[in-house]
Design an enzyme around this catalytic site. Structure first.
Site, short mmCIF file in Angstrom:
data_model
loop_
_atom_site.label_atom_id
_atom_site.label_comp_id
_atom_site.label_asym_id
_atom_site.label_seq_id
_atom_site.Cartn_x
_atom_site.Cartn_y
_atom_site.Cartn_z
N GLU A 110 8.57 -10.92 1.92
CA GLU A 110 8.88 -10.10 2.31
C GLU A 110 8.79 -8.25 1.62
OE1 GLU A 110 14.13 -9.73 0.98
OE2 GLU A 110 13.40 -10.47 -0.54
N PHE A 126 2.58 2.46 3.27
CA PHE A 126 3.77 2.03 3.37
C PHE A 126 5.39 1.98 3.10
CE2 PHE A 126 0.47 0.56 6.18
CZ PHE A 126 0.69 0.36 7.46
N ALA A 127 4.55 2.81 1.32
CA ALA A 127 5.87 2.83 0.01
C ALA A 127 6.24 4.23 0.21
CB ALA A 127 5.23 2.53 -0.76
N ARG A 139 1.01 -1.53 0.32
CA ARG A 139 -0.17 -0.27 0.48
C ARG A 139 -0.11 1.07 0.45
NH1 ARG A 139 -3.88 0.80 3.64
NH2 ARG A 139 -4.83 2.75 2.17
N GLN A 194 0.25 -22.72 3.80
CA GLN A 194 1.11 -22.29 4.80
C GLN A 194 -0.07 -21.35 5.57
OE1 GLN A 194 4.14 -20.42 2.79
NE2 GLN A 194 2.48 -18.41 2.31
N ASP A 237 -0.32 -17.59 -7.03
CA ASP A 237 -1.21 -18.25 -8.89
C ASP A 237 -2.83 -18.71 -8.10
OD1 ASP A 237 1.46 -18.57 -9.82
OD2 ASP A 237 2.46 -19.68 -8.52
#
Length: 185
Positions: free
Chosen positions: A126, A103-104, A100, A165, A116
Site C-alpha cells: 500500500e 520516494f519518501a 526507498r 500471490q 513472514d
C-alpha cells in the site's frame, strides 16, 4: 540479526532465498531493492462504507496495468501496487519493508510491512500519496527490503491466504474469494 550483502548473496547462491528477476543492483549493503511491477489499484471514490466482515473488494477497487506512461498517485490517495520481483523466503528469514528514501522525499509513505518466514509470491504494497500528485513508473526501484535472520527456523512457516500471490492482491476476507480485478481496457 540483519543480513549484510555478503550473507544475502550466500542465501541467493544457495537458492535458499529466491528473488526473480534478480538485477545487478538488487542486493544492497544491508538489504535488497525491489521494483514497481506494472499493476496498480486505486480505491473508487464512493460514499458507501466497506464492511470488512462481509464485503469483498469487487466494487471498491479499480485496477490498471501500467506501461511507459506511468501511474499518478493523487494527493493523500491510498493505492495498492506490487513488486516486479517474485520472492521466496526460507524458514529462517523475515523481511522488513521500507520505502526507498527518494520516494519518501517526494512525500510518499508506506505503512509498516513485514514479510513472514516461508512467504512466496509478489509483494503487494500500500502506497499513500503525498500532498501533491506523484507519477511513478514500472521498473523503478521503490522498496528497500531489510532481511533479518530469526533465532532459529520458524516452527510454522507462512501458509496464509496470500501465499503464492501474483500481481496486486487485494484484501482477502475469510468469507470471500479473491477475483482478478485488473482493468485491461
Amino acid at each position: 540479526m540483519i543480513l549484510s550483502d555478503w550473507d544475502i548473496r550466500v542465501y541467493i547462491e544457495k537458492k535458499l532465498l529466491i528473488i526473480d528477476p534478480l538485477f545487478d543492483d538488487t542486493v544492497r549493503e544491508n538489504g535488497v531493492d525491489l521494483r514497481f511491477g506494472d499493476e496498480f489499484c486505486r480505491f473508487k471514490r464512493e460514499n458507501s462504507v466497506v464492511d470488512t466482515s462481509r464485503d469483498g473488494v469487487d466494487n471498491v477497487l479499480e485496477c490498471y496495468r501500467v506501461r511507459g506512461d506511468g501511474f499518478v498517485i493523487n494527493p493523500l490517495e491510498h493505492v495498492l501496487t506490487t513488486t516486479l520481483e517474485y520472492v521466496e523466503f526460507p524458514h529462517d528469514l523475515v523481511g522488513l519493508v521500507n520505502l526507498r528514501s527518494t520516494f519518501a522525499r517526494f512525500g510518499l509513505y508506506i505503512p509498516p510491512t513485514v514479510i513472514d518466514a516461508g512467504f512466496k509470491g509478489n509483494i503487494t504494497i500500500e502506497l499513500v500519496g503525498s500532498t501533491v500528485p506523484v507519477k511513478v513508473y514500472p521498473g523503478q526501484r521503490f522498496l528497500h527490503l531489510i532481511l533479518a535472520r530469526t533465532s532459529s527456523p520458524v516452527y510454522k512457516p507462512y501458509t496464509g491466504k496470500y501465499q503464492g500471490q501474483r500481481g496486486v492482491t487485494p484484501p482477502k476476507l475469510d468469507n470471500s474469494s479473491s477475483k482478478n480485478l485488473l482493468n485491461t481496457s
